[in-house]
Design a protein around this motif. Structure first.
Motif, mmCIF file in Angstrom:
data_model
loop_
_atom_site.group_PDB
_atom_site.id
_atom_site.type_symbol
_atom_site.label_atom_id
_atom_site.label_comp_id
_atom_site.label_asym_id
_atom_site.label_seq_id
_atom_site.Cartn_x
_atom_site.Cartn_y
_atom_site.Cartn_z
ATOM 1 N N ILE A 46 0.845 -1.206 0.000
ATOM 2 C CA ILE A 46 0.000 0.000 0.000
ATOM 3 C C ILE A 46 0.874 1.247 0.000
ATOM 4 O O ILE A 46 0.637 2.188 -0.765
ATOM 5 N N ARG A 47 1.911 1.271 0.842
ATOM 6 C CA ARG A 47 2.823 2.432 0.879
ATOM 7 C C ARG A 47 3.466 2.652 -0.490
ATOM 8 O O ARG A 47 3.573 3.790 -0.956
ATOM 9 N N GLU A 48 3.895 1.578 -1.130
ATOM 10 C CA GLU A 48 4.513 1.702 -2.450
ATOM 11 C C GLU A 48 3.522 2.251 -3.465
ATOM 12 O O GLU A 48 3.886 3.048 -4.335
ATOM 13 N N GLY A 49 2.254 1.857 -3.364
ATOM 14 C CA GLY A 49 1.228 2.388 -4.255
ATOM 15 C C GLY A 49 1.018 3.880 -4.061
ATOM 16 O O GLY A 49 0.918 4.644 -5.033
ATOM 17 N N PHE A 50 0.981 4.321 -2.819
ATOM 18 C CA PHE A 50 0.850 5.747 -2.550
ATOM 19 C C PHE A 50 2.074 6.516 -3.015
ATOM 20 O O PHE A 50 1.963 7.614 -3.562
ATOM 21 N N GLU A 55 4.367 10.201 -7.407
ATOM 22 C CA GLU A 55 5.249 10.416 -8.556
ATOM 23 C C GLU A 55 4.448 10.768 -9.813
ATOM 24 O O GLU A 55 4.927 11.493 -10.680
ATOM 25 N N LEU A 56 3.231 10.253 -9.924
ATOM 26 C CA LEU A 56 2.439 10.402 -11.145
ATOM 27 C C LEU A 56 1.531 11.628 -11.151
ATOM 28 O O LEU A 56 1.272 12.203 -12.208
ATOM 29 N N VAL A 57 1.022 12.016 -9.993
ATOM 30 C CA VAL A 57 0.034 13.091 -9.921
ATOM 31 C C VAL A 57 0.742 14.413 -9.670
ATOM 32 O O VAL A 57 1.428 14.573 -8.659
ATOM 33 N N LEU A 60 1.819 16.577 -6.089
ATOM 34 C CA LEU A 60 2.030 15.738 -4.918
ATOM 35 C C LEU A 60 3.505 15.515 -4.599
ATOM 36 O O LEU A 60 3.830 14.953 -3.560
ATOM 37 N N GLU A 61 4.385 15.986 -5.467
ATOM 38 C CA GLU A 61 5.806 15.785 -5.226
ATOM 39 C C GLU A 61 6.221 16.499 -3.949
ATOM 40 O O GLU A 61 5.852 17.640 -3.717
ATOM 41 N N GLY A 62 6.978 15.833 -3.123
ATOM 42 C CA GLY A 62 7.504 16.459 -1.922
ATOM 43 C C GLY A 62 6.492 16.704 -0.825
ATOM 44 O O GLY A 62 6.802 17.346 0.161
ATOM 45 N N GLN A 63 5.282 16.238 -0.989
ATOM 46 C CA GLN A 63 4.260 16.431 0.039
ATOM 47 C C GLN A 63 4.417 15.363 1.118
ATOM 48 O O GLN A 63 5.072 14.362 0.934
ATOM 49 N N GLY A 64 3.804 15.597 2.234
ATOM 50 C CA GLY A 64 3.812 14.620 3.314
ATOM 51 C C GLY A 64 3.097 13.347 2.893
ATOM 52 O O GLY A 64 2.592 13.227 1.787
ATOM 53 N N ARG A 65 3.036 12.402 3.806
ATOM 54 C CA ARG A 65 2.451 11.110 3.470
ATOM 55 C C ARG A 65 1.003 10.992 3.933
ATOM 56 O O ARG A 65 0.598 9.946 4.437
ATOM 57 N N SER A 66 0.241 12.038 3.792
ATOM 58 C CA SER A 66 -1.164 11.956 4.153
ATOM 59 C C SER A 66 -1.902 11.214 3.036
ATOM 60 O O SER A 66 -2.044 11.720 1.925
ATOM 61 N N GLU A 67 -2.320 9.994 3.356
ATOM 62 C CA GLU A 67 -2.980 9.184 2.336
ATOM 63 C C GLU A 67 -4.294 9.800 1.876
ATOM 64 O O GLU A 67 -4.652 9.703 0.706
ATOM 65 N N VAL A 69 -4.926 13.005 1.565
ATOM 66 C CA VAL A 69 -4.577 14.074 0.627
ATOM 67 C C VAL A 69 -4.193 13.471 -0.722
ATOM 68 O O VAL A 69 -4.619 13.952 -1.780
ATOM 69 N N VAL A 70 -3.392 12.398 -0.697
ATOM 70 C CA VAL A 70 -2.968 11.745 -1.943
ATOM 71 C C VAL A 70 -4.190 11.245 -2.711
ATOM 72 O O VAL A 70 -4.308 11.466 -3.920
ATOM 73 N N LEU A 71 -5.115 10.600 -2.020
ATOM 74 C CA LEU A 71 -6.311 10.085 -2.696
ATOM 75 C C LEU A 71 -7.176 11.209 -3.254
ATOM 76 O O LEU A 71 -7.646 11.128 -4.397
ATOM 77 N N LYS A 72 -7.399 12.257 -2.469
ATOM 78 C CA LYS A 72 -8.239 13.368 -2.946
ATOM 79 C C LYS A 72 -7.623 14.033 -4.162
ATOM 80 O O LYS A 72 -8.304 14.279 -5.158
ATOM 81 N N LYS A 73 -6.314 14.327 -4.105
ATOM 82 C CA LYS A 73 -5.674 14.990 -5.237
ATOM 83 C C LYS A 73 -5.615 14.072 -6.455
ATOM 84 O O LYS A 73 -5.693 14.546 -7.591
ATOM 85 N N THR A 74 -5.503 12.771 -6.235
ATOM 86 C CA THR A 74 -5.505 11.824 -7.350
ATOM 87 C C THR A 74 -6.865 11.818 -8.035
ATOM 88 O O THR A 74 -6.957 11.857 -9.264
#
Length: 106
Positions: A46-50, A55-57, A60-67, A69-74
């Motif tokens: 799961i961590r590797e997926g996030f 890397e793709l979105v 999101l580069e350099g952002q914290g690891r708030s999952e 936030v990653v999901l919403k921005k994705t």
């Protein structure tokens, strides 16, 4: 003398190859260790997926690891990409081009 039905059934139940040796059962400690290792592996995947999403979105580069936030921005990024696709298809057709039905599906 023939084996009793109970013994015959239990001897054949553990193996289809005719091997009469039963596989030893795991101890509680081994079961717990296997469960912990399995859970650690699942979490690592799961961590590797996030990490891959960051890397793709864009943004999101350099952002914290708030999952969350990653999901919403994705989701926001995918929605923007789908809208851009619809806009490009409309532009192609406006200019007289043809877009195959298979390419219209998103």
């Amino acid at each position: 003398m023939t084996p009793s039905p109970a013994r015959e059934g239990s001897a054949n139940a553990g193996s289809s190859s005719g091997n009469l040796e039963e596989k030893p059962r795991l101890s509680e400690h081994e079961k717990k260790a296997n469960h912990i290792a399995s859970e650690q592996k699942r979490r690592q995947v799961i961590r590797e997926g996030f990490d891959r999403l960051t890397e793709l979105v864009p943004g999101l580069e350099g952002q914290g690891r708030s999952e969350s936030v990653v999901l919403k921005k994705t989701v926001d990024y995918i929605r923007l990409q789908l809208e851009e696709r619809r806009r490009l298809i409309a532009k192609i057709e406006e200019l007289g081009g043809h877009v195959e039905d298979g390419m219209r599906r998103a």
